[in-house]
Design a protein around this motif. Structure first.
Motif, mmCIF file in Angstrom:
data_model
loop_
_atom_site.group_PDB
_atom_site.id
_atom_site.type_symbol
_atom_site.label_atom_id
_atom_site.label_comp_id
_atom_site.label_asym_id
_atom_site.label_seq_id
_atom_site.Cartn_x
_atom_site.Cartn_y
_atom_site.Cartn_z
ATOM 1 N N VAL A 153 0.820 -1.222 0.000
ATOM 2 C CA VAL A 153 0.000 0.000 0.000
ATOM 3 C C VAL A 153 0.848 1.264 0.000
ATOM 4 O O VAL A 153 0.299 2.368 -0.045
ATOM 5 N N GLU A 154 2.166 1.105 0.066
ATOM 6 C CA GLU A 154 3.066 2.256 0.108
ATOM 7 C C GLU A 154 2.807 3.180 -1.079
ATOM 8 O O GLU A 154 2.707 2.732 -2.225
ATOM 9 N N GLY A 155 2.645 4.459 -0.765
ATOM 10 C CA GLY A 155 2.390 5.448 -1.804
ATOM 11 C C GLY A 155 0.931 5.615 -2.174
ATOM 12 O O GLY A 155 0.565 6.554 -2.885
ATOM 13 N N ARG A 156 0.089 4.718 -1.700
ATOM 14 C CA ARG A 156 -1.353 4.805 -2.014
ATOM 15 C C ARG A 156 -2.190 5.090 -0.770
ATOM 16 O O ARG A 156 -3.206 5.770 -0.845
ATOM 17 N N PHE A 157 -1.781 4.523 0.359
ATOM 18 C CA PHE A 157 -2.523 4.680 1.610
ATOM 19 C C PHE A 157 -1.728 5.571 2.559
ATOM 20 O O PHE A 157 -0.489 5.529 2.587
ATOM 21 N N THR A 158 -2.467 6.333 3.376
ATOM 22 C CA THR A 158 -1.822 7.203 4.353
ATOM 23 C C THR A 158 -2.555 7.105 5.685
ATOM 24 O O THR A 158 -3.774 7.302 5.734
ATOM 25 N N ILE A 159 -1.803 6.827 6.731
ATOM 26 C CA ILE A 159 -2.387 6.781 8.076
ATOM 27 C C ILE A 159 -2.111 8.110 8.773
ATOM 28 O O ILE A 159 -1.060 8.741 8.560
ATOM 29 N N SER A 160 -3.073 8.524 9.579
ATOM 30 C CA SER A 160 -2.865 9.723 10.384
ATOM 31 C C SER A 160 -3.685 9.589 11.662
ATOM 32 O O SER A 160 -4.717 8.936 11.673
ATOM 33 N N ARG A 161 -3.196 10.204 12.727
ATOM 34 C CA ARG A 161 -3.910 10.141 13.994
ATOM 35 C C ARG A 161 -4.201 11.556 14.480
ATOM 36 O O ARG A 161 -3.447 12.496 14.215
ATOM 37 N N ASP A 162 -5.296 11.681 15.185
ATOM 38 C CA ASP A 162 -5.718 12.962 15.745
ATOM 39 C C ASP A 162 -5.853 12.752 17.237
ATOM 40 O O ASP A 162 -6.856 12.217 17.710
ATOM 41 N N ASN A 163 -4.831 13.179 17.965
ATOM 42 C CA ASN A 163 -4.829 12.940 19.407
ATOM 43 C C ASN A 163 -5.859 13.796 20.141
ATOM 44 O O ASN A 163 -6.266 13.455 21.253
ATOM 45 N N GLU A 164 -6.286 14.871 19.534
ATOM 46 C CA GLU A 164 -7.297 15.707 20.173
ATOM 47 C C GLU A 164 -8.676 15.064 20.084
ATOM 48 O O GLU A 164 -9.446 15.073 21.052
ATOM 49 N N ASN A 165 -8.988 14.514 18.914
ATOM 50 C CA ASN A 165 -10.299 13.896 18.717
ATOM 51 C C ASN A 165 -10.280 12.386 18.939
ATOM 52 O O ASN A 165 -11.307 11.728 18.761
ATOM 53 N N ILE A 166 -9.132 11.861 19.299
ATOM 54 C CA ILE A 166 -8.949 10.453 19.660
ATOM 55 C C ILE A 166 -9.420 9.549 18.523
ATOM 56 O O ILE A 166 -10.244 8.642 18.699
ATOM 57 N N THR A 167 -8.909 9.844 17.334
ATOM 58 C CA THR A 167 -9.237 9.039 16.163
ATOM 59 C C THR A 167 -7.974 8.749 15.358
ATOM 60 O O THR A 167 -6.975 9.473 15.456
#
Length: 118
Positions: free
Chosen positions: A62-76
């Motif tokens: 999935v490299e280059g196609r998928f991106t993970i991100s986290r939002d520590n404020e909204n806990i998602t």
């Protein structure tokens, strides 16, 4: 503890989807968060992971196609999936892990189905 995943669905090849996982009952900022996927009859494979410190890794497929991100404020934690292929069809699971001195604390979400048609 609950990891509630959403955003799965059906899409044509080349399309995009965004998965989201809302966590509750854990000290979110301390946990490494990730997404795994599973095709029926096979083992779960790591899709992407973002550590508590922010380090990111993605599976080779999935490299280059998928991106993970986290939002520590909204806990998602989100997974942006672009240029989807039929091989991406699977149930996607949200994952949380914290390594205590005596061993890991691991949680899984209920899974959300992604279907990519050709």
């Amino acid at each position: 503890v609950q990891l509630q995943a959403s955003g799965g669905g059906s899409v044509r090849a080349g399309g995009s989807l965004r998965l989201s996982c809302a966590a509750s009952g854990i000290s979110f900022r301390r946990y490494d968060m990730g997404w795994y996927r599973q095709i029926a009859g096979t083992q779960r494979e790591l899709v992407a992971m973002q550590s508590a410190a922010g380090a990111v890794s993605h599976g080779a497929s999935v490299e280059g196609r998928f991106t993970i991100s986290r939002d520590n404020e909204n806990i998602t934690v989100q997974l942006e999936m672009n240029s989807l292929k039929p091989d991406d069809t699977a149930v996607y699971f949200c994952h949380a892990r914290y390594e205590y001195a005596w061993g890991p604390d691991v949680y899984w979400g209920q899974g959300t189905l992604v279907t990519v048609s050709s």
